[in-house]
Design a protein around this motif. Sequence first.
Motif, PDB file in Angstrom:
ATOM      1  N   LEU A  31      53.606  40.634  54.013  1.00 54.85           N
ATOM      2  CA  LEU A  31      52.155  40.556  54.174  1.00 54.85           C
ATOM      3  C   LEU A  31      51.523  40.094  52.872  1.00 54.85           C
ATOM      4  N   THR A  32      50.604  39.174  52.980  1.00 54.91           N
ATOM      5  CA  THR A  32      49.824  38.690  51.847  1.00 54.91           C
ATOM      6  C   THR A  32      48.367  38.716  52.260  1.00 54.91           C
ATOM      7  N   PHE A  33      47.494  39.180  51.385  1.00 54.57           N
ATOM      8  CA  PHE A  33      46.072  39.253  51.702  1.00 54.57           C
ATOM      9  C   PHE A  33      45.302  38.281  50.815  1.00 54.57           C
ATOM     10  N   SER A  34      44.385  37.543  51.439  1.00 59.85           N
ATOM     11  CA  SER A  34      43.561  36.617  50.678  1.00 59.85           C
ATOM     12  C   SER A  34      42.128  36.670  51.184  1.00 59.85           C
ATOM     13  N   ASP A  35      41.230  36.113  50.384  1.00 60.84           N
ATOM     14  CA  ASP A  35      39.833  36.019  50.815  1.00 60.84           C
ATOM     15  C   ASP A  35      39.668  34.768  51.673  1.00 60.84           C
ATOM     16  N   SER A  36      38.451  34.493  52.104  1.00 59.95           N
ATOM     17  CA  SER A  36      38.207  33.363  53.006  1.00 59.95           C
ATOM     18  C   SER A  36      38.476  32.012  52.349  1.00 59.95           C
ATOM     19  N   ASN A  37      38.622  31.971  51.022  1.00 64.16           N
ATOM     20  CA  ASN A  37      38.950  30.730  50.316  1.00 64.16           C
ATOM     21  C   ASN A  37      40.436  30.601  50.007  1.00 64.16           C
ATOM     22  N   GLY A  38      41.238  31.555  50.455  1.00 71.70           N
ATOM     23  CA  GLY A  38      42.673  31.505  50.215  1.00 71.70           C
ATOM     24  C   GLY A  38      43.119  32.117  48.908  1.00 71.70           C
ATOM     25  N   ASN A  39      42.196  32.728  48.163  1.00 73.97           N
ATOM     26  CA  ASN A  39      42.555  33.378  46.899  1.00 73.97           C
ATOM     27  C   ASN A  39      43.221  34.716  47.178  1.00 73.97           C
ATOM     28  N   LEU A  40      44.361  34.944  46.524  1.00 76.34           N
ATOM     29  CA  LEU A  40      45.040  36.228  46.694  1.00 76.34           C
ATOM     30  C   LEU A  40      44.160  37.347  46.153  1.00 76.34           C
ATOM     31  N   LEU A  41      44.154  38.461  46.868  1.00 76.46           N
ATOM     32  CA  LEU A  41      43.333  39.593  46.448  1.00 76.46           C
ATOM     33  C   LEU A  41      43.992  40.337  45.299  1.00 76.46           C
ATOM     34  N   ASP A  42      43.158  40.836  44.377  1.00 80.38           N
ATOM     35  CA  ASP A  42      43.687  41.572  43.221  1.00 80.38           C
ATOM     36  C   ASP A  42      43.340  43.056  43.266  1.00 80.38           C
ATOM     37  N   PHE A  43      42.526  43.465  44.237  1.00 85.50           N
ATOM     38  CA  PHE A  43      42.154  44.870  44.412  1.00 85.50           C
ATOM     39  C   PHE A  43      41.654  45.497  43.114  1.00 85.50           C
ATOM     40  N   GLY A  44      40.932  44.693  42.327  1.00 83.78           N
ATOM     41  CA  GLY A  44      40.337  45.196  41.100  1.00 83.78           C
ATOM     42  C   GLY A  44      41.296  45.327  39.928  1.00 83.78           C
ATOM     43  N   THR A  45      42.472  44.736  40.029  1.00 80.78           N
ATOM     44  CA  THR A  45      43.454  44.800  38.942  1.00 80.78           C
ATOM     45  C   THR A  45      43.682  43.389  38.395  1.00 80.78           C
ATOM     46  N   LYS A  46      44.585  43.264  37.462  1.00 76.90           N
ATOM     47  CA  LYS A  46      44.955  41.951  36.924  1.00 76.90           C
ATOM     48  C   LYS A  46      46.097  41.321  37.723  1.00 76.90           C
ATOM     49  N   ASN A  47      46.513  41.968  38.798  1.00 77.93           N
ATOM     50  CA  ASN A  47      47.643  41.508  39.602  1.00 77.93           C
ATOM     51  C   ASN A  47      47.168  41.000  40.960  1.00 77.93           C
ATOM     52  N   THR A  48      47.973  40.166  41.586  1.00 79.00           N
ATOM     53  CA  THR A  48      47.792  39.839  42.991  1.00 79.00           C
ATOM     54  C   THR A  48      48.956  40.460  43.747  1.00 79.00           C
ATOM     55  N   TYR A  49      48.772  40.626  45.040  1.00 79.75           N
ATOM     56  CA  TYR A  49      49.743  41.422  45.784  1.00 79.75           C
ATOM     57  C   TYR A  49      50.291  40.689  46.995  1.00 79.75           C
ATOM     58  N   ILE A  50      51.603  40.714  47.088  1.00 86.54           N
ATOM     59  CA  ILE A  50      52.334  40.246  48.251  1.00 86.54           C
ATOM     60  C   ILE A  50      53.351  41.340  48.551  1.00 86.54           C
ATOM     61  N   TRP A  51      53.328  41.853  49.777  1.00 87.19           N
ATOM     62  CA  TRP A  51      54.213  42.960  50.125  1.00 87.19           C
ATOM     63  C   TRP A  51      55.335  42.494  51.036  1.00 87.19           C
ATOM     64  N   LYS A  52      56.516  43.043  50.796  1.00 87.78           N
ATOM     65  CA  LYS A  52      57.668  42.828  51.663  1.00 87.78           C
ATOM     66  C   LYS A  52      58.161  44.194  52.102  1.00 87.78           C
ATOM     67  N   PHE A  53      58.243  44.380  53.392  1.00 84.20           N
ATOM     68  CA  PHE A  53      58.726  45.630  53.951  1.00 84.20           C
ATOM     69  C   PHE A  53      60.053  45.367  54.646  1.00 84.20           C
ATOM     70  N   SER A  54      61.056  46.166  54.307  1.00 84.59           N
ATOM     71  CA  SER A  54      62.332  46.150  55.012  1.00 84.59           C
ATOM     72  C   SER A  54      62.385  47.424  55.836  1.00 84.59           C
ATOM     73  N   PHE A  55      62.828  47.296  57.084  1.00 84.66           N
ATOM     74  CA  PHE A  55      62.792  48.436  57.999  1.00 84.66           C
ATOM     75  C   PHE A  55      64.171  49.061  58.180  1.00 84.66           C
ATOM     76  N   SER A  56      64.160  50.367  58.393  1.00 87.39           N
ATOM     77  CA  SER A  56      65.401  51.132  58.521  1.00 87.39           C
ATOM     78  C   SER A  56      65.928  51.173  59.953  1.00 87.39           C
ATOM     79  N   ASP A  57      65.168  50.682  60.907  1.00 85.70           N
ATOM     80  CA  ASP A  57      65.536  50.799  62.320  1.00 85.70           C
ATOM     81  C   ASP A  57      66.724  49.930  62.716  1.00 85.70           C
ATOM     82  N   PHE A  58      66.914  48.822  62.000  1.00 83.64           N
ATOM     83  CA  PHE A  58      67.967  47.877  62.362  1.00 83.64           C
ATOM     84  C   PHE A  58      69.312  48.314  61.793  1.00 83.64           C
ATOM     85  N   ASP A  59      70.316  48.402  62.658  1.00 86.29           N
ATOM     86  CA  ASP A  59      71.680  48.751  62.270  1.00 86.29           C
ATOM     87  C   ASP A  59      72.580  47.544  62.557  1.00 86.29           C
ATOM     88  N   ILE A  60      72.982  46.858  61.514  1.00 90.11           N
ATOM     89  CA  ILE A  60      73.767  45.627  61.686  1.00 90.11           C
ATOM     90  C   ILE A  60      75.079  45.869  62.423  1.00 90.11           C
TER      91      ILE A  60
END
Length: 127
Positions: free
Chosen positions: A12-41
């Motif tokens: 998941l990546t969050f951006s404003d209407s101009n495509g700028n990544l959100l910084d949530f008031g910090t000096k960082n931008t955020y892109i999240w990657k979630f791996s799920f435990s439900d899958f058993d290979i």
Amino acid sequence: MLDNLKLIQLGLTFSDSNGNLLDFGTKNTYIWKFSFSDFDIENDPHNQDSTDMLCLQGIDLKHNCYHEVNSRHFSELMVRSGLVFNNSVIWVSFHDAYDFAYLMKILMRKNLPNTLEGFLFHLKLIF
């Protein structure tokens, strides 16, 4: 077919209407990657090419079963976050129907609708 498969990873990546990544008031931008435990290979059906690609990218699918995010807990937090069931949030996807279908499946906690009309109804409702 998607009803038999489990979501392995979500980004998941969050951006404003101009495509700028959100910084949530910090000096960082955020892109999240979630791996799920439900899958058993070892036991769950999967596309071998897809899991091979994930492993080549450094994903330890056996490790995920014990140390990653449970999709039920994730879906509860997503609903509470206000990111879904919110008409002011615009979703953009890479694989469109597949991405939304996998996410719908964990959010609904049941099989996907078996008609296009049902799928589109839930898609519009959730996203």
